[in-house]
Design a protein around this motif. Sequence first.
Motif, PDB file in Angstrom:
ATOM      1  N   ILE A  92       0.853  -1.175   0.000  1.00 36.15           N
ATOM      2  CA  ILE A  92       0.000   0.000   0.000  1.00 36.15           C
ATOM      3  C   ILE A  92       0.892   1.230   0.000  1.00 36.15           C
ATOM      4  O   ILE A  92       1.817   1.348   0.809  1.00 36.15           O
ATOM      5  N   SER A  93       0.632   2.148  -0.904  1.00 36.61           N
ATOM      6  CA  SER A  93       1.475   3.341  -1.023  1.00 36.61           C
ATOM      7  C   SER A  93       1.461   4.172   0.257  1.00 36.61           C
ATOM      8  O   SER A  93       0.469   4.173   1.001  1.00 36.61           O
ATOM      9  N   PRO A  94       2.552   4.900   0.528  1.00 31.26           N
ATOM     10  CA  PRO A  94       2.576   5.774   1.701  1.00 31.26           C
ATOM     11  C   PRO A  94       1.425   6.773   1.702  1.00 31.26           C
ATOM     12  O   PRO A  94       1.012   7.261   0.642  1.00 31.26           O
ATOM     13  N   LEU A 112       6.105  14.389  -5.172  1.00 29.18           N
ATOM     14  CA  LEU A 112       6.791  13.143  -4.846  1.00 29.18           C
ATOM     15  C   LEU A 112       5.822  11.965  -4.887  1.00 29.18           C
ATOM     16  O   LEU A 112       4.717  12.048  -4.347  1.00 29.18           O
ATOM     17  N   VAL A 113       6.228  10.883  -5.569  1.00 30.43           N
ATOM     18  CA  VAL A 113       5.472   9.624  -5.531  1.00 30.43           C
ATOM     19  C   VAL A 113       6.469   8.494  -5.283  1.00 30.43           C
ATOM     20  O   VAL A 113       7.661   8.631  -5.567  1.00 30.43           O
ATOM     21  N   PHE A 114       5.949   7.370  -4.787  1.00 34.79           N
ATOM     22  CA  PHE A 114       6.832   6.251  -4.445  1.00 34.79           C
ATOM     23  C   PHE A 114       6.493   5.015  -5.275  1.00 34.79           C
ATOM     24  O   PHE A 114       5.335   4.621  -5.370  1.00 34.79           O
ATOM     25  N   TYR A 115       7.555   4.433  -5.863  1.00 32.01           N
ATOM     26  CA  TYR A 115       7.397   3.150  -6.554  1.00 32.01           C
ATOM     27  C   TYR A 115       7.379   2.025  -5.525  1.00 32.01           C
ATOM     28  O   TYR A 115       6.531   1.146  -5.577  1.00 32.01           O
ATOM     29  N   THR A 116       8.317   2.051  -4.580  1.00 37.20           N
ATOM     30  CA  THR A 116       8.313   1.144  -3.421  1.00 37.20           C
ATOM     31  C   THR A 116       8.735   1.972  -2.210  1.00 37.20           C
ATOM     32  O   THR A 116       9.369   3.019  -2.349  1.00 37.20           O
ATOM     33  N   ALA A 117       8.366   1.493  -1.035  1.00 40.44           N
ATOM     34  CA  ALA A 117       8.670   2.282   0.166  1.00 40.44           C
ATOM     35  C   ALA A 117       8.548   1.427   1.408  1.00 40.44           C
ATOM     36  O   ALA A 117       8.030   0.306   1.375  1.00 40.44           O
ATOM     37  N   GLY A 216      10.532  -3.878   1.407  1.00 34.63           N
ATOM     38  CA  GLY A 216      10.390  -2.616   0.722  1.00 34.63           C
ATOM     39  C   GLY A 216      11.654  -1.787   0.805  1.00 34.63           C
ATOM     40  O   GLY A 216      12.472  -1.953   1.707  1.00 34.63           O
ATOM     41  N   PHE A 217      11.824  -0.904  -0.154  1.00 33.86           N
ATOM     42  CA  PHE A 217      12.997  -0.034  -0.201  1.00 33.86           C
ATOM     43  C   PHE A 217      12.519   1.316  -0.710  1.00 33.86           C
ATOM     44  O   PHE A 217      11.766   1.386  -1.683  1.00 33.86           O
ATOM     45  N   PRO A 218      12.914   2.420  -0.081  1.00 37.33           N
ATOM     46  CA  PRO A 218      12.445   3.735  -0.523  1.00 37.33           C
ATOM     47  C   PRO A 218      12.921   4.068  -1.934  1.00 37.33           C
ATOM     48  O   PRO A 218      14.117   4.287  -2.164  1.00 37.33           O
ATOM     49  N   SER A 219      12.002   4.077  -2.871  1.00 38.11           N
ATOM     50  CA  SER A 219      12.305   4.359  -4.270  1.00 38.11           C
ATOM     51  C   SER A 219      11.241   5.321  -4.783  1.00 38.11           C
ATOM     52  O   SER A 219      10.077   4.943  -4.936  1.00 38.11           O
ATOM     53  N   ALA A 220      11.624   6.558  -5.032  1.00 34.39           N
ATOM     54  CA  ALA A 220      10.659   7.614  -5.336  1.00 34.39           C
ATOM     55  C   ALA A 220      10.958   8.284  -6.670  1.00 34.39           C
ATOM     56  O   ALA A 220      12.091   8.258  -7.168  1.00 34.39           O
ATOM     57  N   TRP A 221       9.895   8.877  -7.267  1.00 32.89           N
ATOM     58  CA  TRP A 221      10.050   9.771  -8.407  1.00 32.89           C
ATOM     59  C   TRP A 221       9.734  11.182  -7.937  1.00 32.89           C
ATOM     60  O   TRP A 221       8.743  11.410  -7.232  1.00 32.89           O
ATOM     61  N   GLN A 249       2.606   3.488   5.023  1.00 32.05           N
ATOM     62  CA  GLN A 249       2.842   2.426   4.036  1.00 32.05           C
ATOM     63  C   GLN A 249       2.628   1.070   4.699  1.00 32.05           C
ATOM     64  O   GLN A 249       2.955   0.874   5.876  1.00 32.05           O
ATOM     65  N   ALA A 250       2.052   0.127   3.954  1.00 28.76           N
ATOM     66  CA  ALA A 250       1.789  -1.205   4.518  1.00 28.76           C
ATOM     67  C   ALA A 250       2.148  -2.282   3.504  1.00 28.76           C
ATOM     68  O   ALA A 250       1.995  -2.093   2.296  1.00 28.76           O
TER      69      ALA A 250
END
Length: 494
Positions: A92-94, A112-117, A216-221, A249-250
Amino acid sequence: MKKNILLVAALLIFYSGQAQKIVKTINAEVSQQELKSHLYFIASDELRGRNTGTVENEIAAQYIASRFRSYGVQMAPGADSYFQQVSLMNAISPQKATFTVGEKEFALGEDLVFYTAKNGAFSGEVIYVGYGLEEDLEGLDLEGKIVVAKTGNGNPNERLTPYTIQKQRAVEQAGGVALVELFKPGRYPWRLIQYYFSGEKYSLYEGNEEEEEEAGFPSAWLLDEDGDLLSYFESLEEGATAEMTIGGQANKVIKVPNVVGYIEGTDPKLKEEVIMISAHLDHVGVSKVEGDSIWNGARDNGIGIANMLTAAEFLAKHPPKRSIAFLACNAEEKGLLGSRWYADHPVIPLEKTVYDLNTDTGGYNDVSKVTVVGFNRTSVTDLFSQAATAFNLEAIDDPLPEENYYDRSDNVSFAAKGVPSVSFDPGYTEMNEEITKYYHQPADEPQTLDYDYLTKYSKAYIYAVTLIGNHGEDIFWTEGDKYEPAGKELYGRD
């Protein structure tokens, strides 16, 4: 000389007669009603779009396995089930996040958006790495750092997210804290990126379920509308630091089924080689809209599954010299995840899998053709033309190479490992309204299909599998194809 000519003539007559016999048998035994019944079940409202992780998706998988069983298609050698469980991380997205560099602060959604987090506070020295490709990262110390890169690889015609996945893995393995990619809108507007990156996302998961909270790993655009941020990060002083906070995030680990079947070939030697038939069983489920909210997916990819089952019924009665395997992939709509999982965890060794014939389609608009995505990329091109012509169709190459469909379907999961692969799809010659009015739309229902055409298409597909299965010559990539080196490595070729 005369004897040789007579021998060649006799052989030509023999093989021509054999071909005519196979075509006649396919015409006699492939049932339009059976094909239609598969599609009306797979794309029914009751299966609610077969979304990954749903009960309806499981029912679709059970249906495919039950058909395999009834046709006499076996489980793969050594397997005790038709199902291969694919382990996925459902993320689930942050719900809240910030990214701060010096006096600049960027907010979730707006910038900011997250691909993984994963939830937490992350800080470290900032390092700018260009595109962040392998050659860009060579020799750099990323340990404990927040890595900033540009999205993609510089080619505007290629998809961006596959490169995000590659960079994310590389940064994480190198001990980086987070990856931030600068996105400058062009082909894709920011609002589309916001939509795509929000809500639930899926990825392959190789860990243990007990570890899921830490996954998960913080990966953002990061939005770079005018390119100003690129200049900013390029000129950032060495030792500058950044902070990132993520909350809400979940993660949840789920298992979804691929379905795998097998038919042993008839030749004592060639049966050790396997032709894979693949198609994805999932679609995108139910949307939150008024009116018809079920995305039935008759074309995408009900046609592929109905085609697979029709081929399974025929080939179980008339197996070719090579063995045939079937892979109904799950989670294709989530990023080709089911086929990627199979390629990483093959039930049948990939070095024995000499070809993959995939089916995936968003629709068709020319019922005189079949479109082979990758038509000239392997050594069996002539067999596609022969198979189509036998049923009054024409086999053509992908007319839209700029869309890069080859690398956007399950065949690429095999190709990347070195297995020669194409996608043998219903005919399309352009991207027009006949495609777009159904592609990923609730209108894509089974009663809208042309079953006379699809029956001919399926017959041509079955004949193509038979021709490849009986092919007496080498099966491999066309010389110079970008996946040829992977094929040489897989099969131990010079």
